[in-house]
Design an enzyme around this catalytic site. Structure first.
Site, PDB file in Angstrom:
ATOM      1  N   LYS A 157      -6.756   7.223  10.574  1.00  0.00           N
ATOM      2  CA  LYS A 157      -8.140   7.259  11.024  1.00  0.00           C
ATOM      3  C   LYS A 157      -8.087   6.812  12.458  1.00  0.00           C
ATOM      4  O   LYS A 157      -8.347   5.930  13.017  1.00  0.00           O
ATOM      5  CB  LYS A 157      -8.839   5.881  10.358  1.00  0.00           C
ATOM      6  CG  LYS A 157      -8.929   6.008   8.875  1.00  0.00           C
ATOM      7  CD  LYS A 157      -9.803   4.684   8.474  1.00  0.00           C
ATOM      8  CE  LYS A 157      -9.890   4.217   7.083  1.00  0.00           C
ATOM      9  NZ  LYS A 157     -10.495   2.980   6.758  1.00  0.00           N
ATOM     10  N   GLY A 210       0.546  -1.278   0.107  1.00  0.00           N
ATOM     11  CA  GLY A 210      -0.007  -0.011   0.079  1.00  0.00           C
ATOM     12  C   GLY A 210       0.688   1.584  -0.108  1.00  0.00           C
ATOM     13  O   GLY A 210       0.281   2.269  -0.473  1.00  0.00           O
ATOM     14  N   VAL A 238     -11.006   3.998   2.167  1.00  0.00           N
ATOM     15  CA  VAL A 238     -10.452   4.569   0.901  1.00  0.00           C
ATOM     16  C   VAL A 238      -9.560   3.753   0.019  1.00  0.00           C
ATOM     17  O   VAL A 238      -9.208   2.842   0.702  1.00  0.00           O
ATOM     18  CB  VAL A 238      -9.627   5.665   1.485  1.00  0.00           C
ATOM     19  CG1 VAL A 238     -10.868   6.850   2.151  1.00  0.00           C
ATOM     20  CG2 VAL A 238      -8.802   5.615   2.517  1.00  0.00           C
ATOM     21  N   ASP A 260       0.819   3.557   4.567  1.00  0.00           N
ATOM     22  CA  ASP A 260      -0.279   4.202   3.733  1.00  0.00           C
ATOM     23  C   ASP A 260      -1.181   4.851   4.724  1.00  0.00           C
ATOM     24  O   ASP A 260      -1.827   6.050   4.568  1.00  0.00           O
ATOM     25  CB  ASP A 260      -0.869   3.276   2.659  1.00  0.00           C
ATOM     26  CG  ASP A 260      -1.165   2.148   3.201  1.00  0.00           C
ATOM     27  OD1 ASP A 260      -0.997   1.797   4.617  1.00  0.00           O
ATOM     28  OD2 ASP A 260      -1.608   1.291   2.226  1.00  0.00           O
ATOM     29  N   ASP A 310      -5.704  -0.247  -1.786  1.00  0.00           N
ATOM     30  CA  ASP A 310      -6.406  -1.220  -2.391  1.00  0.00           C
ATOM     31  C   ASP A 310      -7.613  -1.585  -2.060  1.00  0.00           C
ATOM     32  O   ASP A 310      -7.739  -1.448  -0.517  1.00  0.00           O
ATOM     33  CB  ASP A 310      -5.722  -2.342  -2.912  1.00  0.00           C
ATOM     34  CG  ASP A 310      -5.536  -3.427  -1.629  1.00  0.00           C
ATOM     35  OD1 ASP A 310      -5.084  -2.990  -0.494  1.00  0.00           O
ATOM     36  OD2 ASP A 310      -5.945  -4.436  -1.835  1.00  0.00           O
ATOM     37  N   ASP A 341      -5.057   2.415  10.921  1.00  0.00           N
ATOM     38  CA  ASP A 341      -6.395   2.065  11.159  1.00  0.00           C
ATOM     39  C   ASP A 341      -6.506   1.717  12.788  1.00  0.00           C
ATOM     40  O   ASP A 341      -6.546   2.765  13.835  1.00  0.00           O
ATOM     41  CB  ASP A 341      -6.955   0.788  10.201  1.00  0.00           C
ATOM     42  CG  ASP A 341      -8.204   0.529  10.255  1.00  0.00           C
ATOM     43  OD1 ASP A 341      -9.049   1.524  10.182  1.00  0.00           O
ATOM     44  OD2 ASP A 341      -8.643  -0.309  10.666  1.00  0.00           O
ATOM     45  N   ARG A 363      -5.178   0.600  -6.665  1.00  0.00           N
ATOM     46  CA  ARG A 363      -4.146   1.035  -6.314  1.00  0.00           C
ATOM     47  C   ARG A 363      -3.336   2.331  -7.187  1.00  0.00           C
ATOM     48  O   ARG A 363      -2.629   2.975  -6.829  1.00  0.00           O
ATOM     49  CB  ARG A 363      -2.954  -0.038  -6.046  1.00  0.00           C
ATOM     50  CG  ARG A 363      -3.136  -1.204  -4.998  1.00  0.00           C
ATOM     51  CD  ARG A 363      -1.820  -1.906  -4.714  1.00  0.00           C
ATOM     52  NE  ARG A 363      -2.039  -3.100  -4.078  1.00  0.00           N
ATOM     53  CZ  ARG A 363      -2.144  -3.120  -2.684  1.00  0.00           C
ATOM     54  NH1 ARG A 363      -2.078  -2.218  -2.040  1.00  0.00           N
ATOM     55  NH2 ARG A 363      -2.504  -4.489  -2.288  1.00  0.00           N
TER      56      ARG A 363
END
Ligand code: IMP
Ligand code: MG
Length: 182
Positions: free
Chosen positions: A133, A45, A155, A102, A161, A105, A167
């Site tokens: 996030k 990512g 997202v 990337d 992805d 979370d 991507r």
């Protein structure tokens, strides 16, 4: 805009200015002669972000890659991480590592990796994430360099992805919920 994208969350111009700012912050912190900056890209990512970031740095850097995944994604909350591709270096004790991610979370991936690389003997370890996030955290984690805080929406694009797709989009967009339902 891609038909599966509901709306663009971070467009190309904003991405460019975010990455420029992050590169300047890293430049400032790693300018010293005593520093040996090694950017560690978390595959897959972070590949697009990392490429753009390293081009904007003025301090010299080396690069490396790791590939990781969460154990039993979605079913366990152990925070354990599966390492698919590890760093193979004998000289970690001289490396000032910045892990390039990337998105954060739950926080599990980065909090595990920071501890892992410190235990492996890295001279220093910091983290740089494009997106964050914070409302999704399961473990407390604050990155050293943060591009943009985003709401709890899934997202894609700019390296991120869904089922290995999207991507290659040049922006970060919110995936249409209809795509999960298919
Ligand atoms: P964490 O360990 O829960 O912080 O996991 C972060 C990883 O989850 C990221 O490296 C991404 O691979 C994935 N991820 C989390 N949110 C998203 C998203 O909105 N889109 C795509 N991938 C995501
Ligand atoms: Mg990832």
């Amino acid at each position: 805009m891609h038909k599966d994208v509901e709306r663009i969350l971070v467009g190309e111009e904003e991405l460019d200015s975010i990455v420029t700012r992050l590169a300047a912050e890293i430049d400032r912190d790693y300018a010293g002669e005593d520093k040996r900056l090694v950017l560690v890209c978390i595959l897959k990512g972070s590949i697009v972000f990392m490429g753009d970031l390293m081009k904007k740095l003025t301090v010299p850097c080396e690069i490396d890659c790791m590939k990781v995944s969460s154990y039993g994604a979605g079913t366990t909350s152990t925070g354990s991480i599966n390492i698919h591709l590890d760093l193979v270096r004998q000289d970690l004790d001289s490396c000032d590592i910045v892990i390039v991610e990337d998105i954060i979370d739950s926080g599990n991936t980065l909090s595990y990796l920071v501890d892992y690389l410190r235990l492996k003997g890295a001279k220093s370890v910091r983290t740089c994430t494009l997106l964050d996030k914070p409302s999704r955290r399961k473990v407390e984690f604050v990155p050293d360099y943060r591009g943009k805080e985003i709401p709890d929406e899934f997202v894609v694009g700019y390296g991120l992805d869904y089922a290995e797709k999207y991507r290659d989009l040049p922006y970060v967009g919110v995936l249409s919920p209809s795509v999960y339902a298919e």
